[in-house]
Design an enzyme around this catalytic site. Structure first.
Site, mmCIF file in Angstrom:
data_model
loop_
_atom_site.group_PDB
_atom_site.id
_atom_site.type_symbol
_atom_site.label_atom_id
_atom_site.label_comp_id
_atom_site.label_asym_id
_atom_site.label_seq_id
_atom_site.Cartn_x
_atom_site.Cartn_y
_atom_site.Cartn_z
ATOM 1 N N HIS A 67 -5.222 -34.186 16.432
ATOM 2 C CA HIS A 67 -4.119 -35.063 16.858
ATOM 3 C C HIS A 67 -2.940 -34.246 17.351
ATOM 4 O O HIS A 67 -1.821 -34.752 17.412
ATOM 5 C CB HIS A 67 -3.719 -35.972 15.698
ATOM 6 N N LYS B 113 9.123 -0.847 14.306
ATOM 7 C CA LYS B 113 9.709 -0.455 13.009
ATOM 8 C C LYS B 113 10.741 0.653 13.217
ATOM 9 O O LYS B 113 11.814 0.635 12.625
ATOM 10 C CB LYS B 113 8.624 0.072 12.063
ATOM 11 N N GLY C 182 -4.953 -2.063 5.058
ATOM 12 C CA GLY C 182 -4.143 -3.176 4.559
ATOM 13 C C GLY C 182 -4.814 -4.522 4.765
ATOM 14 O O GLY C 182 -4.891 -5.350 3.859
ATOM 15 N N ARG C 183 -5.357 -4.746 5.958
ATOM 16 C CA ARG C 183 -5.939 -6.070 6.258
ATOM 17 C C ARG C 183 -7.333 -6.232 5.668
ATOM 18 O O ARG C 183 -7.962 -7.280 5.858
ATOM 19 C CB ARG C 183 -5.933 -6.311 7.766
ATOM 20 N N GLU D 183 10.389 -4.710 4.781
ATOM 21 C CA GLU D 183 10.495 -6.099 4.317
ATOM 22 C C GLU D 183 10.215 -6.188 2.820
ATOM 23 O O GLU D 183 10.953 -6.814 2.055
ATOM 24 C CB GLU D 183 9.474 -6.989 5.059
ATOM 25 N N GLU E 80 -4.962 -7.180 14.566
ATOM 26 C CA GLU E 80 -4.479 -5.838 14.211
ATOM 27 C C GLU E 80 -5.644 -4.847 14.278
ATOM 28 O O GLU E 80 -5.452 -3.675 14.586
ATOM 29 C CB GLU E 80 -3.843 -5.831 12.812
ATOM 30 N N LYS F 151 0.848 -1.197 0.000
ATOM 31 C CA LYS F 151 0.000 0.000 0.000
ATOM 32 C C LYS F 151 0.886 1.250 0.000
ATOM 33 O O LYS F 151 0.705 2.150 -0.794
ATOM 34 C CB LYS F 151 -0.895 -0.044 1.239
HETATM 35 O O1 F6P Z 1 1.860 -4.378 9.916
HETATM 36 C C1 F6P Z 1 1.511 -3.076 9.652
HETATM 37 C C2 F6P Z 1 1.031 -2.879 8.242
HETATM 38 O O2 F6P Z 1 0.869 -1.514 8.032
HETATM 39 C C3 F6P Z 1 -0.255 -3.622 7.939
HETATM 40 O O3 F6P Z 1 -1.387 -2.993 8.376
HETATM 41 C C4 F6P Z 1 -0.164 -3.766 6.470
HETATM 42 O O4 F6P Z 1 -1.038 -4.739 6.030
HETATM 43 C C5 F6P Z 1 1.294 -4.126 6.302
HETATM 44 O O5 F6P Z 1 1.958 -3.366 7.295
HETATM 45 C C6 F6P Z 1 1.888 -3.903 4.947
HETATM 46 O O6 F6P Z 1 1.899 -2.567 4.562
HETATM 47 P P1 F6P Z 1 2.128 -2.128 3.068
HETATM 48 O O7 F6P Z 1 1.057 -2.727 2.232
HETATM 49 O O8 F6P Z 1 2.082 -0.639 3.080
HETATM 50 O O9 F6P Z 1 3.493 -2.637 2.628
#
Ligand code: F6P
Length: 567
Positions: free
Chosen positions: A411, A531, A294-295, A238, A380, A232
């Site tokens: 199990h 972060k 995002g979620r 990452e 979240e 987003k």
């Molecule tokens: O973990 C925090 C967060 O902002 C989530 O809400 C989101 O889904 C994720 O990081 C990834 O963010 P982006 O789509 O901006 O890379």
């Protein structure tokens, strides 16, 4: 080294926001409401009731404490609620204005006050012609414009019309994203395998751990691989680290020609500037909007890999499923409203019965990643400690959500669910029809899920065990206390449409709970501090002489790491 900008960290985000507090109606703490107090008293008065007594006193509840809609049968009769508990919970939902808050979300009000944003994931699946206005502009036509662009792109990849840099067709799509930009598409890829074209495999890289990138790419041919960078913000550490690694991996395998990037990279983002900076052709960028959390984004262009896998028609069916559940949530009275009822049952268990967790247990191997997906959606969203007005809450918020598909879990950890000292409410998810008819499997699977819910609720007493001929000394070990609550969601059959319905069911369940608690289910400030601290530690791991000013433990761990890395 790539260092992501702090676009999402509180200081930087705050700098971009107005300093004026948003206008907000005063929040009445839910625990001061008479309906809440009535529930506290009721919970105290009924806490000795066992589900055996509850069913004895109310023998028709199995037929009546249910909700039916959209080929989903929700049986919540094995919850530890009486009819009176249900009435009290429904009164609480009414008093907290769940319906009015729901309508405000559907209307496009800026209910995410801490980020001054509307929350309009429901617009992502609104059929053409629906009007949903944000600041006087109908957002639905733009949603469909992006869906159409995605469909053109997806069809070109699926048909082989899209050629890679060396003229070969794409055989593997690797989505690089994390959190909401990974969990939804990865879950849907698993869930919808039956509908996926055999020509293309999708893989999902999320972890900044290089093992993840290695595992997902070591056997791939760069000439036949398309990366979708899904983020987003397009700044997430990452994702951007993995994206740069993918770029280098791709160029190395394709002779180093920068022009190859346009043929092997697409982006899904709200940040056009960042995408351009990365070198991805804006023609291969698929947008979404800041009103999609995002979620809550798997049905936006974040689902591009899924659309490539299953095709635009099946993807459209999934969106229709989401919309079916949106309409149910928007229009069904609370006492028949599945998301609202599930939210109320979770709230009852969490707050009034003191159960900290919720196990989500799908009896369908294709839903292998469903609980992992729900962890972000629920925790979240509702893992919050303040109300919308910033006041500390005095009650429990999000449950700890976890789970695995049955029967494997049976199990592994069900022993503890049946006989442990902690009560673990369960959501069982089962399907009447299987996707592959291999004989007896589906009946065995269904018998198992029904048996688990029955055993949890009713257990087996010492007398019953001794009557079976078990020696008295062994009987205590075999006692099953029962009285362990569960929901059972029995759906007709898994399909793209059903998947959309199930995900939206949980989205709106989460909304219901957040609305009752008066919290913001749509921000996530809690992930920011880690972060920011990571950004500070990154250079300290490799600098010649870092000036470590952390706590004693963190300083010592940094020194240990450095020494083992020979620094
Ligand atoms: O973990 C925090 C967060 O902002 C989530 O809400 C989101 O889904 C994720 O990081 C990834 O963010 P982006 O789509 O901006 O890379």
């Amino acid at each position: 080294m790539l260092i992501a900008r702090h676009i999402d960290c509180p200081p930087c985000r705050l700098a971009a926001m107005t300093t004026a507090a948003p206008a907000m109606a005063a929040i009445t703490p839910v625990d001061t409401r008479p309906e809440w107090k009535a529930l506290v008293a009721h919970a105290d008065a009924t806490k000795q009731l066992h589900l055996r007594d509850i069913f004895r006193q109310d023998p028709t509840r199995g037929d009546e404490l249910v909700a039916n809609a959209l080929d989903i049968h929700l049986d919540f009769s094995k919850q530890r609620v009486t009819r009176q508990s249900l009435q009290l919970l429904l009164s609480l939902a009414k008093a907290c204005g769940v319906e009015a808050k729901r309508d405000a979300m559907f209307r496009g009000d800026r209910i995410n006050v801490a980020e001054n944003r509307a929350v309009l994931h429901v617009a992502l699946r609104a059929p053409k012609g629906t009007v949903i206005q944000l600041d006087g502009v109908d957002v639905v036509p733009e949603v469909h414009r992006v869906l159409e662009a995605m469909a053109v792109f997806a069809n070109r990849i699926r048909s082989g019309d899209w050629k890679g840099h060396t003229g070969r067709r794409i055989k593997t799509v690797v989505n690089i994203g994390i959190g909401g930009s990974d969990l939804g598409p990865a879950m849907a890829w698993d869930s919808l395998r039956v509908w996926s074209t055999p020509e293309i495999e999708c893989r999902y890289v999320s972890n900044v751990d290089e093992n993840d990138f290695h595992l997902k790419t070591h056997d791939l041919d760069p000439a036949e691989t398309m990366f979708i960078i899904s983020s987003k913000t397009f700044t997430t550490l990452e994702t951007m680290t993995n994206a740069q690694t993918a770029r280098a991996w791709s160029l190395k395998g394709l002779g180093g020609d920068e022009k190859a990037v346009a043929k092997h990279f697409a982006a899904v983002s709200t940040a056009l500037g960042e995408v351009k900076k990365f070198g991805i052709d804006p023609a291969n960028m698929f947008g979404f909007w800041d009103w999609v959390g995002g979620r809550y984004s798997m049905d936006s262009s974040i689902g591009l890999s899924n659309m490539i896998a299953v095709g635009p028609d099946a993807f459209g069916e999934m969106l229709a499923g989401f919309h079916d559940m949106d309409e149910h949530f928007r229009t069904a009275p609370l006492h028949q409203n599945m998301p609202a009822l599930m939210g109320l049952m979770n709230l009852w268990n969490n707050q009034f019965l003191g159960c900290d967790t919720l196990a989500v247990l799908p009896y369908c191997q294709y839903l292998d990643r469903f609980s992992a997906y729900l962890q972000q959606l629920e925790m979240e969203s509702n893992g919050k400690h303040v109300q919308l007005d910033g006041e500390r809450v005095r009650w429990e918020t999000s449950s700890i959500v976890w789970g695995q598909p049955g029967t494997n879990g049976q199990h592994a950890f069900y022993q503890m669910i049946h006989q442990g000292t902690k009560i673990v409410p369960c959501d069982f998810i089962a399907f009447a029809e299987s996707l592959h008819d291999l004989g007896v499997h589906q009946d065995l699977l269904t018998a198992n899920v029904l048996a688990q819910a029955e055993a949890l609720a009713f257990g087996k007493t010492k007398d019953e065990i001794i009557a079976d001929g078990v020696p008295a000394w062994l009987a205590p070990h075999k006692v099953m206390e029962g009285n362990r609550p569960s929901n059972l969601l029995l759906a007709r059959k898994l399909s793209p449409r059903m998947l959309g319905r199930l995900v939206a069911l949980y989205e709106h369940k989460v909304f219901t709970m957040g609305a009752i608690w008066g919290i913001n289910s749509f921000d996530q400030w809690g992930v920011e501090l880690g972060k920011v601290l990571a950004q500070r530690i990154i250079p300290e791991l490799s600098a010649a002489k870092p000036d470590l000013k952390h706590d004693g433990s963190t300083n010592a761990l940094i020194r240990k790491y450095r020494s083992w890395r020979g620094r």
